[in-house]
Enzyme design. Structure first.
Site, short mmCIF file in Angstrom:
data_model
loop_
_atom_site.label_atom_id
_atom_site.label_comp_id
_atom_site.label_asym_id
_atom_site.label_seq_id
_atom_site.Cartn_x
_atom_site.Cartn_y
_atom_site.Cartn_z
N GLY A 73 -3.37 -29.82 -1.61
CA GLY A 73 -4.52 -28.96 -1.31
C GLY A 73 -4.16 -27.76 -0.48
N LYS A 103 1.61 -35.26 -8.35
CA LYS A 103 2.02 -34.36 -7.27
C LYS A 103 3.50 -34.53 -6.94
CE LYS A 103 -2.67 -34.69 -5.35
NZ LYS A 103 -3.49 -35.48 -4.39
N LYS A 107 -3.09 -30.38 -11.07
CA LYS A 107 -1.85 -31.16 -10.90
C LYS A 107 -1.43 -31.89 -12.17
CE LYS A 107 -4.67 -34.69 -8.74
NZ LYS A 107 -5.84 -33.84 -8.43
N ASP A 126 -2.43 -40.16 -9.55
CA ASP A 126 -2.71 -38.87 -8.91
C ASP A 126 -1.50 -38.44 -8.06
OD1 ASP A 126 -4.88 -36.86 -7.65
OD2 ASP A 126 -3.75 -37.76 -6.01
#
Lengths: 428, 428
Positions: free
Chosen positions: B138, B209, B109, B205
């Protein structure tokens, strides 16, 4: 399967498009094509009965309106969008289009459920493609998700809410304590249910969709007639009261599950734990849970019907065709033969309605015990007359067929004043 | 765009596969390939540091284990599966693979968020493809769903829960009333959170995404640095108490929304109505809602991390490559430039912590009024000391930037004993 065998066939690029069936979905598709994709696709024909009544001012004057399908067959059209629905004459149109060298995108669940595998063969024999992403769950991209996004998993089960009308009716019975017939009448008045409610309420609509889902997700060579349907007409407001005590609601559930050489599959009302995403589905929403060996549960949900959402699925298929170049992207004809039975292993809910007298529980318990079924609990709400007394027995997990045999035995006893109702309780 | 322009490039069929990075995901991918697809794909190389430690007995003895990426570059490999993660050296490996005529499937990512658009160009320049379905959520097939299943819609917003660690921590604070630091420590002990929790907890994180989602769903040419991140560290157990009174919970929400030439985008904790599917997301699950002009809200959810679910996404991309023949299926480089700001129009929740004295509400109300913000309600729970007194003001819908300016003005007043906390309240 040797690599490359599925990409050997040449498929013509997509450009000229004909629509068969200019109802809600057909009009929504034409609108999207003319507003967003007029440089990419040319709508050349609109085929419908009584086109004079259907003509709209917002389509290009170059569009040919016709009541004769021969015009479409004879024309230099790359793709037919079949949006009329029903088995015939839609099936003949689709077949003739494929045979005359046109790919087909269809939203027709009954046609694909009953004749999909042979139509896929017709398409292959003529180097064409047959896509039907709009046939299941309207705007929810579940077929493409199963076929592409989850291609790398081994899927073993699908479970979902595939009929918005049943959802509306059951919600109505649940919220208002309305009798089933009143809830159905209201759904019909509001336009949520057809005058002939059989397709929705007795499960045939959902069964067609489950047939298609089972083929695409599980590669199961299954026909709709093999899947047992149970009506939601037997559900009463008291069933919701008991369901609530069990921290559940009741929904029309369509599910299929591979177990070795067997496929458990059914469309039936079932108890759904309140914590399940299935319990949160509102009105016309659809939801599908696909279970894979590697990826676990994947949920898809959204608008299950309606002109615009269904049109999105049709146009997405059309775009996929146009991008596919020489790759075959039609779902394959399913290959796996299963013994199909409505036989899930779950906990069960059985509601009896009896004329009360001593020994009923003992009789029921004895028969369940003879069938080696363990009783989990017995629930009885106060306030009902002794001559028409409902109570509920919940059973520990066992096969649905075993429960049904036992309940059939119990149904013969003379204390029953109504046929017992048995429902699966879905696991958390 | 003229029809056919995107399908002109020839792409070699896929067969020989190399894996870079033999950790949890790499091993899960190798297992799936060897168990289910050994006739379709040949795993020729496993590249990792210290391969002696990595060797497994269940892979074919023909697999070449190497610590030297040159071996992969020189080999006759069709596709590199980059499963090492991180910006470098993974970025160099991906670039070299593309330049040497290999397509790439990656789960990385950060690499795609920071360098995806240029790597797509490298791939195109060398007639290769770059797929990254595993980089977001995922095992949930959301990127393919957006790109293919919803291709026919015009998507205007994405909103989701993209980080399982934050979800675990917030659930812990909510259920146990634990201080944030305790919940984080427990997540670290249980292996749900890294020793360095910044990426998860402070939103980087999820931001990577969301960057990728915004490009694929909204065609937005956006870089991760343009998206504001707010940490969940500021959330206290008392915020959940107030949130519950407002029929909400609190989650780390990643969202992006097109408004004319502006893209509102942020990763931040927010109040989520309990009836929203976002509120029901448990533990490591991810959920994405995509909103289209025609199809409305479509929900995708499932396991957002873990070896096997992520491997499903990688293998699905590999299968798509192998079926694509000459069609280009890589996501395109995004084309739409937007002014990016974390500026949503929603109701807001502002928690103040003050040393109580007369006139505080009047002062706060005056400043909100100066910014033309309407107060909806003032909530104050009993039982807190006057010197460290939390209370909450809810605001009627207005822009986040307006709220932040007003709250900054209020923060300067000397009754504050802690910085005020403002959170969006997502609409129902």
């Amino acid at each position: 399967v040797k690599f490359g065998t599925e990409i050997s066939r040449e498929v013509a690029p997509v450009r000229k498009v004909a629509i068969a069936g200019f109802g809600t979905v057909g009009q929504a598709v034409a609108k999207i094509l003319s507003e967003r994709y007029h440089e990419r696709f040319e709508l050349t024909h609109v085929f419908n009965r009584d086109v004079a009544r259907k003509r709209v001012p917002w389509l290009s004057s170059l569009v040919q309106w016709t009541e004769n399908f021969d015009d479409v067959v004879a024309a230099d059209v790359d793709v037919l969008l079949e949006l009329a629905g029903g088995l015939e004459p839609a099936g003949t149109w689709v077949r003739r289009a494929l045979e005359s060298g046109k790919s087909v995108v269809t939203a027709n669940k009954q046609l694909i459920a009953h004749h999909g595998p042979e139509l896929i063969e017709v398409a292959q024999a003529h180097g064409q493609q047959l896509l039907f992403g709009a046939s299941v769950a309207g705007g929810v991209p579940v077929l493409s998700g199963l076929q592409q996004g989850l291609a790398g998993d081994k899927l073993v089960a699908v479970c979902g809410i595939l009929n918005g009308t049943c959802n509306f009716i059951l919600t109505k019975v649940e919220r208002d304590g309305a009798p089933f017939s009143d809830a159905l009448a209201e759904a019909q008045q509001l336009g949520f249910a057809e005058a002939d409610s059989t397709d929705d309420v007795d499960g045939f609509d959902a069964r067609a969709k489950l047939t298609i889902l089972s083929r695409v997700a599980l590669d199961a060579a299954v026909a709709p007639e093999q899947i047992a349907c149970r009506s939601i007409r037997t559900i009463q407001s008291i069933d919701f009261e008991y369901a609530h005590d069990l921290k559940c609601t009741i929904r029309q559930i369509s599910r299929a599950e591979v177990n070795g050489h067997a496929l458990a599959a059914s469309v039936a009302p079932a108890l759904v734990p309140r914590t399940s995403p299935l319990a949160a589905v509102q009105g016309g929403q659809n939801l599908v849970v696909a279970t894979g060996v590697s990826g676990g549960d994947i949920v898809f949900s959204g608008a299950g019907a309606g002109g615009n959402p269904t049109a999105v699925a049709v146009v997405s298929d059309l775009l996929a065709l146009s991008a596919a170049n020489r790759a075959v992207i039609s779902p394959a004809r399913p290959q796996s033969s299963y013994f199909v039975a409505p036989d899930f292993t779950t906990a069960h809910y059985v509601r009896f309605t009896v004329s009360d007298r001593p020994g009923i529980i003992a009789a029921i318990a004895r028969i369940f015990s003879e069938h080696e079924i363990n009783i989990d609990a017995i629930l009885q709400k106060p306030g009902y007359p002794k001559t028409n007394l409902p109570f509920v027995v919940t059973l520990e997990p066992c096969k649905t067929s075993t429960v049904e045999r036992a309940v059939n035995d119990i149904a013969k006893l003379d204390f029953n004043v109504k046929a017992p109702l048995s429902l699966s309780i879905l696991p958390r």
